[in-house]
Design an enzyme around this catalytic site. Structure first.
Site, PDB file in Angstrom:
ATOM      1  N   SER A  45      14.517 -23.443  44.061  1.00 17.72           N
ATOM      2  CA  SER A  45      15.432 -23.622  42.928  1.00 17.72           C
ATOM      3  C   SER A  45      14.913 -22.976  41.652  1.00 17.72           C
ATOM      4  O   SER A  45      15.657 -22.805  40.689  1.00 17.72           O
ATOM      5  CB  SER A  45      15.693 -25.108  42.679  1.00 17.72           C
ATOM      6  OG  SER A  45      16.395 -25.690  43.743  1.00 17.72           O
ATOM      7  N   GLY A 218      19.422 -25.377  45.407  1.00 19.43           N
ATOM      8  CA  GLY A 218      19.271 -23.932  45.269  1.00 19.43           C
ATOM      9  C   GLY A 218      19.241 -23.535  43.802  1.00 19.43           C
ATOM     10  O   GLY A 218      19.448 -24.361  42.911  1.00 19.43           O
ATOM     11  N   GLY A 220      20.037 -21.014  40.215  1.00 19.83           N
ATOM     12  CA  GLY A 220      21.050 -20.239  39.521  1.00 19.83           C
ATOM     13  C   GLY A 220      22.289 -20.997  39.086  1.00 19.83           C
ATOM     14  O   GLY A 220      22.406 -22.219  39.234  1.00 19.83           O
ATOM     15  N   CYS A 246      22.025 -31.481  44.783  1.00 17.79           N
ATOM     16  CA  CYS A 246      21.765 -30.544  43.688  1.00 17.79           C
ATOM     17  C   CYS A 246      22.798 -29.411  43.635  1.00 17.79           C
ATOM     18  O   CYS A 246      23.957 -29.653  43.331  1.00 17.79           O
ATOM     19  CB  CYS A 246      20.333 -30.027  43.790  1.00 17.79           C
ATOM     20  SG  CYS A 246      19.681 -29.364  42.236  1.00 17.79           S
ATOM     21  N   LEU A 247      22.409 -28.161  43.937  1.00 20.40           N
ATOM     22  CA  LEU A 247      23.377 -27.065  43.902  1.00 20.40           C
ATOM     23  C   LEU A 247      24.522 -27.330  44.859  1.00 20.40           C
ATOM     24  O   LEU A 247      25.688 -27.029  44.549  1.00 20.40           O
ATOM     25  CB  LEU A 247      22.690 -25.737  44.244  1.00 20.40           C
ATOM     26  CG  LEU A 247      23.615 -24.504  44.240  1.00 20.40           C
ATOM     27  CD1 LEU A 247      24.176 -24.237  42.852  1.00 20.40           C
ATOM     28  CD2 LEU A 247      22.876 -23.279  44.766  1.00 20.40           C
ATOM     29  N   GLN A 250      27.045 -29.413  43.172  1.00 25.16           N
ATOM     30  CA  GLN A 250      27.825 -28.642  42.199  1.00 25.16           C
ATOM     31  C   GLN A 250      28.860 -27.753  42.887  1.00 25.16           C
ATOM     32  O   GLN A 250      30.007 -27.653  42.447  1.00 25.16           O
ATOM     33  CB  GLN A 250      26.882 -27.809  41.344  1.00 25.16           C
ATOM     34  CG  GLN A 250      25.908 -28.628  40.517  1.00 25.16           C
ATOM     35  CD  GLN A 250      24.756 -27.811  39.959  1.00 25.16           C
ATOM     36  OE1 GLN A 250      24.690 -26.603  40.144  1.00 25.16           O
ATOM     37  NE2 GLN A 250      23.825 -28.475  39.288  1.00 25.16           N
ATOM     38  N   ASN A 288      15.696 -31.079  39.412  1.00 26.65           N
ATOM     39  CA  ASN A 288      15.422 -29.702  39.015  1.00 26.65           C
ATOM     40  C   ASN A 288      16.737 -28.950  38.946  1.00 26.65           C
ATOM     41  O   ASN A 288      17.198 -28.377  39.923  1.00 26.65           O
ATOM     42  CB  ASN A 288      14.475 -29.024  40.008  1.00 26.65           C
ATOM     43  CG  ASN A 288      14.338 -27.531  39.725  1.00 26.65           C
ATOM     44  OD1 ASN A 288      14.606 -27.077  38.614  1.00 26.65           O
ATOM     45  ND2 ASN A 288      13.940 -26.763  40.721  1.00 26.65           N
ATOM     46  N   GLY A 290      19.607 -26.880  35.948  1.00 25.07           N
ATOM     47  CA  GLY A 290      19.979 -26.500  34.594  1.00 25.07           C
ATOM     48  C   GLY A 290      21.466 -26.607  34.336  1.00 25.07           C
ATOM     49  O   GLY A 290      21.926 -26.337  33.226  1.00 25.07           O
ATOM     50  N   TYR A 291      22.228 -26.994  35.379  1.00 30.54           N
ATOM     51  CA  TYR A 291      23.682 -27.134  35.264  1.00 30.54           C
ATOM     52  C   TYR A 291      24.086 -28.525  35.725  1.00 30.54           C
ATOM     53  O   TYR A 291      23.353 -29.188  36.468  1.00 30.54           O
ATOM     54  CB  TYR A 291      24.393 -26.079  36.119  1.00 30.54           C
ATOM     55  CG  TYR A 291      24.188 -24.662  35.604  1.00 30.54           C
ATOM     56  CD1 TYR A 291      25.133 -24.049  34.800  1.00 30.54           C
ATOM     57  CD2 TYR A 291      23.027 -23.959  35.923  1.00 30.54           C
ATOM     58  CE1 TYR A 291      24.937 -22.770  34.321  1.00 30.54           C
ATOM     59  CE2 TYR A 291      22.818 -22.679  35.449  1.00 30.54           C
ATOM     60  CZ  TYR A 291      23.778 -22.081  34.646  1.00 30.54           C
ATOM     61  OH  TYR A 291      23.567 -20.815  34.161  1.00 30.54           O
ATOM     62  N   HIS A 331      17.173 -35.374  43.844  1.00 32.54           N
ATOM     63  CA  HIS A 331      16.545 -35.017  45.123  1.00 32.54           C
ATOM     64  C   HIS A 331      16.047 -36.251  45.868  1.00 32.54           C
ATOM     65  O   HIS A 331      14.920 -36.709  45.638  1.00 32.54           O
ATOM     66  CB  HIS A 331      15.373 -34.055  44.874  1.00 32.54           C
ATOM     67  CG  HIS A 331      15.797 -32.674  44.524  1.00 32.54           C
ATOM     68  ND1 HIS A 331      15.938 -31.680  45.469  1.00 32.54           N
ATOM     69  CD2 HIS A 331      16.142 -32.125  43.337  1.00 32.54           C
ATOM     70  CE1 HIS A 331      16.351 -30.560  44.881  1.00 32.54           C
ATOM     71  NE2 HIS A 331      16.477 -30.812  43.586  1.00 32.54           N
ATOM     72  N   GLU A 333      15.039 -36.374  48.851  1.00 31.79           N
ATOM     73  CA  GLU A 333      13.947 -36.028  49.771  1.00 31.79           C
ATOM     74  C   GLU A 333      12.598 -36.006  49.069  1.00 31.79           C
ATOM     75  O   GLU A 333      11.544 -36.008  49.725  1.00 31.79           O
ATOM     76  CB  GLU A 333      14.212 -34.660  50.422  1.00 31.79           C
ATOM     77  CG  GLU A 333      13.806 -33.454  49.627  1.00 31.79           C
ATOM     78  CD  GLU A 333      14.690 -33.177  48.402  1.00 31.79           C
ATOM     79  OE1 GLU A 333      14.302 -32.341  47.564  1.00 31.79           O
ATOM     80  OE2 GLU A 333      15.769 -33.789  48.283  1.00 31.79           O
TER      81      GLU A 333
END
Length: 355
Positions: A45, A218, A220, A246-247, A250, A288, A290-291, A331, A333
């Site tokens: 990530s 992931g 970006g 996480c990603l 989103q 972790n 940023g979005y 997370h 995990e």
């Protein structure tokens, strides 16, 4: 050797070069974890970013087998003090040698407290690490402002499908930059985990007839993954249970009409409290990102907010109405609590078993 960290607002920090001695431009983010620096370095990530560790002493237990992937991903590494004499019964080497082996430039000896405060006040900024004492700010600043992370999911994902054998439910794990412990957490619970590259067509996964689908973390901007979002729409229309982290959380929101936005400085660390809205219990989580997902942008007939961040009220998870789908921003995990939120994997397995 002297090294310099130059931010896009013109701020310059002077320290000592560690790791690879080459110039680096990246997005500068900070992580507040007190331990787990190796997990941070090997978390996909962080592709496209350079990491500031706020804890002042990094590397004191050296390099251990706690790798979340086969390589390190950050573009750069920034610390207050790098331990030169690691001590741990599992230690396999020093962190500086590891940074050199992984070709990651770094800087030590700067005031990471002041740097972190600047990033919190002004928001995440791009920056450069250089050992060139004759740097020219007038030439560097336009390059910093023009830096963009790009398509890092394609870089961070596996390139070929592989399988972790198990005699339990069969899980298709979509790898958008997955940490090893996601597949391991499922596999340790008996699941057979088939890991698929990020751009695998939905029809291929559906044809494999898995008992459940896992969408990984992931790097970006989630909105850049247009083709992946289209494939997730197809997966959503099936009756296959889905769990996303996480990603993945989103992307599933974007596939269902939701919106995401960039946080001022993100959530990165092992001490973020999240509340489960079903019972008001609070868990200490590892994060972790940023979005974030704008929960108010979700159609309430499609999904409802399931978790919120206690610190700032941002969305930390969704429960999809009439579907066997739930997603979280943090997370489960990871082990910050240490294993408070691991029950989410058990919930996913029960969902696959029809419990």
């Amino acid at each position: 050797m002297k090294a310099f960290l130059i931010l896009e607002d013109g701020t310059v920090f002077t320290g000592t070069s560690i790791g690879a001695a080459r110039d680096m431009i990246s997005e500068i983010v900070f992580n507040t974890s007190m331990t787990g620096y190796l997990e941070v370095l090997t978390d996909p990530s962080y592709a496209g970013q350079a990491v500031v560790m706020t804890y002042p002493l990094i590397g004191n237990y050296g390099v251990t087998p706690d790798m979340e992937s086969k390589r390190a991903w950050p573009d750069g590494y920034i610390v207050r003090e790098l331990s030169r004499m690691p001590s741990n019964f599992r230690c396999e080497g020093g962190l500086e040698d590891f940074l050199k082996e992984q070709d990651i430039p770094g800087i030590a000896g700067i005031d990471t407290r002041a740097l972190t405060k600047r990033l919190r006040e002004k928001g995440t900024m791009n920056g450069m690490i250089t050992t060139n004492e004759n740097y020219d700010l007038h030439q560097i600043l336009p390059r910093l402002k023009g830096y963009a992370i790009g398509d890092v999911v394609s870089q961070a994902s596996c390139q070929e499908r592989y399988v972790l054998e198990g005699d339990g439910p069969r899980v298709a794990l979509m790898d958008f930059g997955a940490k090893n412990n996601i597949a391991r957490s499922l596999n340790q619970r008996g699941c057979q985990v088939t890991v698929y590259p990020a751009h695998t067509p939905a029809d291929e996964i559906i044809a494999a007839d898995p008992d459940g689908i896992m969408l990984s973390n992931g790097p970006g901007d989630p909105q850049m993954n247009v083709s992946i979002i289209e494939e997730l729409k197809k997966l959503y229309r099936t009756e296959i249970p889905i769990f996303a982290i996480c990603l993945g959380h989103q992307l599933m929101a974007l596939a269902n009409g939701g919106k995401t936005y960039k946080l001022k400085y993100g959530h990165r660390g092992g001490n973020h409290p999240v509340k489960d809205l079903s019972d008001s219990r609070v868990y200490i989580s590892s994060q972790n990102h940023g979005y974030a997902v704008d929960a108010s942008s979700m159609d309430p007939a499609v999904a409802k907010e399931a978790f919120v961040n206690v610190n700032d009220g941002t969305n930390e998870g969704l429960r999809y109405i009439g579907k066997k789908i739930f997603t979280v921003q943090f997370h489960p995990e990871a082990c910050p609590g240490p294993k408070d939120s691991g029950y989410l994997f058990d919930r996913f397995i029960d969902m696959m078993k029809g419990v």
